[in-house]
Design a protein around this motif. Structure first.
Motif, PDB file in Angstrom:
ATOM      1  N   ALA A  13       0.826  -1.204   0.000  1.00  0.00           N
ATOM      2  CA  ALA A  13       0.000   0.000   0.000  1.00  0.00           C
ATOM      3  C   ALA A  13       0.862   1.256   0.000  1.00  0.00           C
ATOM      4  O   ALA A  13       0.469   2.295  -0.535  1.00  0.00           O
ATOM      5  CB  ALA A  13      -0.934  -0.009   1.200  1.00  0.00           C
ATOM      6  N   SER A  14       2.051   1.167   0.605  1.00  0.00           N
ATOM      7  CA  SER A  14       3.004   2.278   0.597  1.00  0.00           C
ATOM      8  C   SER A  14       4.397   1.698   0.807  1.00  0.00           C
ATOM      9  O   SER A  14       4.547   0.569   1.278  1.00  0.00           O
ATOM     10  CB  SER A  14       2.688   3.307   1.684  1.00  0.00           C
ATOM     11  OG  SER A  14       2.862   2.739   2.973  1.00  0.00           O
ATOM     12  N   HIS A  24       6.602  -2.687  -4.426  1.00  0.00           N
ATOM     13  CA  HIS A  24       6.169  -1.647  -5.351  1.00  0.00           C
ATOM     14  C   HIS A  24       4.746  -1.211  -5.008  1.00  0.00           C
ATOM     15  O   HIS A  24       3.938  -2.020  -4.546  1.00  0.00           O
ATOM     16  CB  HIS A  24       6.200  -2.171  -6.795  1.00  0.00           C
ATOM     17  CG  HIS A  24       7.530  -2.719  -7.202  1.00  0.00           C
ATOM     18  ND1 HIS A  24       8.463  -1.978  -7.879  1.00  0.00           N
ATOM     19  CD2 HIS A  24       8.083  -3.949  -7.007  1.00  0.00           C
ATOM     20  CE1 HIS A  24       9.538  -2.726  -8.098  1.00  0.00           C
ATOM     21  NE2 HIS A  24       9.331  -3.930  -7.581  1.00  0.00           N
ATOM     22  N   VAL A  25       4.457   0.047  -5.257  1.00  0.00           N
ATOM     23  CA  VAL A  25       3.113   0.595  -5.068  1.00  0.00           C
ATOM     24  C   VAL A  25       2.499   0.804  -6.448  1.00  0.00           C
ATOM     25  O   VAL A  25       3.099   1.453  -7.311  1.00  0.00           O
ATOM     26  CB  VAL A  25       3.161   1.922  -4.291  1.00  0.00           C
ATOM     27  CG1 VAL A  25       1.759   2.499  -4.136  1.00  0.00           C
ATOM     28  CG2 VAL A  25       3.814   1.714  -2.919  1.00  0.00           C
ATOM     29  N   ARG A  26       1.318   0.233  -6.656  1.00  0.00           N
ATOM     30  CA  ARG A  26       0.619   0.373  -7.926  1.00  0.00           C
ATOM     31  C   ARG A  26      -0.836   0.758  -7.664  1.00  0.00           C
ATOM     32  O   ARG A  26      -1.456   0.254  -6.714  1.00  0.00           O
ATOM     33  CB  ARG A  26       0.656  -0.937  -8.722  1.00  0.00           C
ATOM     34  CG  ARG A  26       2.052  -1.382  -9.143  1.00  0.00           C
ATOM     35  CD  ARG A  26       2.599  -0.479 -10.236  1.00  0.00           C
ATOM     36  NE  ARG A  26       3.868  -0.974 -10.769  1.00  0.00           N
ATOM     37  CZ  ARG A  26       5.061  -0.628 -10.306  1.00  0.00           C
ATOM     38  NH1 ARG A  26       5.147   0.228  -9.291  1.00  0.00           N
ATOM     39  NH2 ARG A  26       6.166  -1.107 -10.862  1.00  0.00           N
ATOM     40  N   ASP A  27      -1.389   1.622  -8.512  1.00  0.00           N
ATOM     41  CA  ASP A  27      -2.787   2.034  -8.363  1.00  0.00           C
ATOM     42  C   ASP A  27      -3.745   0.888  -8.660  1.00  0.00           C
ATOM     43  O   ASP A  27      -4.785   0.739  -8.018  1.00  0.00           O
ATOM     44  CB  ASP A  27      -3.096   3.227  -9.281  1.00  0.00           C
ATOM     45  CG  ASP A  27      -2.367   4.487  -8.857  1.00  0.00           C
ATOM     46  OD1 ASP A  27      -2.068   4.617  -7.650  1.00  0.00           O
ATOM     47  OD2 ASP A  27      -2.090   5.332  -9.730  1.00  0.00           O
ATOM     48  N   THR A  28      -3.408   0.089  -9.663  1.00  0.00           N
ATOM     49  CA  THR A  28      -4.263  -1.041 -10.030  1.00  0.00           C
ATOM     50  C   THR A  28      -3.387  -2.283 -10.226  1.00  0.00           C
ATOM     51  O   THR A  28      -2.230  -2.188 -10.645  1.00  0.00           O
ATOM     52  CB  THR A  28      -5.032  -0.773 -11.333  1.00  0.00           C
ATOM     53  OG1 THR A  28      -4.108  -0.508 -12.395  1.00  0.00           O
ATOM     54  CG2 THR A  28      -5.973   0.410 -11.169  1.00  0.00           C
TER      55      THR A  28
END
Length: 383
Positions: A13-14, A24-28
């Motif tokens: 999430a962060s 890694h942080v990804r929106d989708t």
């Protein structure tokens, strides 16, 4: 014989400021793509590394507790079909102690997870904020309570030796942790890893790491307190009641074969070292093209394997059996360890050899990295 399976879930999430793991942080996140890729990667490894059944599976990350329980269920079903499970298989999943993730604990237990490693990291709200964690102390305790209701075994992670942390503060925090009813604690000193935000903060003088002498005092106190509570250190940073040690991690430290799938995952099987593509998008592309996510498969010479076995095994309180390593890797007697340096460190009380058995003492453990550099024979290092 292949004993263990590691599955890496790379998403968080962060990004925590101290973390240098492949996260890694990804929106989708396209879950169907990931399901197909991980199952294909697993099938590829099963074709290369038979010889089960599996004794342990470990979901690491990243934050694998963010995986849909249905995906976990599919991966476990596939691994059982491919290798089979021992009756007492240990299946661990790393989890953040948030209320959102705790809501999935029942479903994850139903899928087959029987051990959870909770990234509590601190029981102090101020420290959690400094560490960039998204949960608070009370939320972590509530998640721990839920975990203990659903999983047979629960471990918690804590980070200590934080900037300006006093012995009294850590003693109080560790005292509380020892009352929480878990049979395993992973207690890590804060280290400033390159390419992390904390490394940048230290360069900019935003904060100073705890000095080495004070950190060593906290390390010694940690070992004394956990031993007195019945959870002695069995590895430099890991403490457990007898029989509650992480069987999966012991596979690494005893240098036994394991398969690693998922972005950035390492593996050791049949004298080969494997490495997967680190970037999630590159991993997916590789699996789509090749049927696996591997970026490198390297043959390890016996001397390289012996060096790795020493570097891993001497982390353990039990140490290593030198005769077994000599026989396993066909290394001539005396070519594993620098005997002159061993004599020096034994006289200082930092290492101990009894017959064919070698271990690092409690006094030597805070100096482990330096001792390993000294003790491993130059013939292995230059192999």
């Amino acid at each position: 014989m292949m004993r263990a399976l590691y599955i890496h879930w790379p998403f968080c999430a962060s990004k925590c400021p101290y973390c240098d793991f492949n996260s890694h942080v990804r929106d989708t996140i396209a879950m169907e793509d990931w399901q197909g890729a991980l199952l294909s990667d697993m099938q590829f490894e099963a074709n290369r590394a038979s010889g089960g059944p599996l004794r342990s599976i470990f979901f690491g990350g990243g934050t694998p507790s963010l995986m849909p329980p249905s995906l976990v269920d599919d991966l476990l079903a596939q691994s059982e079909r491919l290798w089979g499970f021992t009756k007492d298989i240990e299946i661990t999943l790393e989890a953040n102690p948030s209320s959102v993730e705790a809501a999935n604990f029942a479903s994850l237990a139903d899928a087959g997870i029987n051990r959870v490693s909770l990234g509590v990291q601190s029981l102090d709200d101020g420290a959690l904020q400094f560490l960039g964690r998204l949960h608070g102390a009370q939320e972590a305790l509530s998640a721990l309570d839920v975990a203990q209701k659903h999983f047979e075994r629960v471990s918690i992670d804590l980070i200590y030796a934080r900037p300006d942390q006093t012995a009294k503060e850590w003693q109080g925090e560790l005292d509380q942790a020892l009352t929480l009813g878990t049979d395993h604690l992973s207690l890590y000193q804060l280290t400033i890893e390159p390419q992390t935000r904390f490394a940048t903060d230290v360069r900019r003088n935003i904060f100073l790491p705890l000095d080495d002498d004070h950190a060593a005092d906290l390390f010694a106190m940690t070992r004394e307190m956990t031993a007195a509570a019945g959870l002695p250190a069995y590895e430099i940073s890991n403490h457990a009641k007898a029989g509650q040690e992480s069987r999966h991690n012991l596979t690494y430290w005893r240098y036994q074969d394991y398969v690693g799938i998922g972005p950035g995952a390492h593996g050791r099987r049949g004298g080969f070292a494997t490495l997967r593509h680190k970037k999630p998008e590159n991993y997916l592309s590789a699996v789509a093209k090749n049927g696996h996510g591997m970026s490198a498969e390297t043959t390890l010479a016996p001397r390289e394997q012996a060096s790795e076995a020493l570097l891993m095994g001497l982390r353990l309180a039990e140490g290593v059996n030198l005769k077994e390593l000599e026989d396993r890797f066909d290394i001539e007697t005396g070519h594993l360890i620098n005997q002159r340096k061993l004599t020096l460190h034994s006289d200082l009380g930092l290492a101990q050899q009894r017959g064919e058995h070698l271990c690092i003492t409690d006094r030597g453990m805070p100096l482990l990295d330096a001792l390993l550099t000294d003790l491993v024979h130059d013939d292995l290092v230059s192999a």
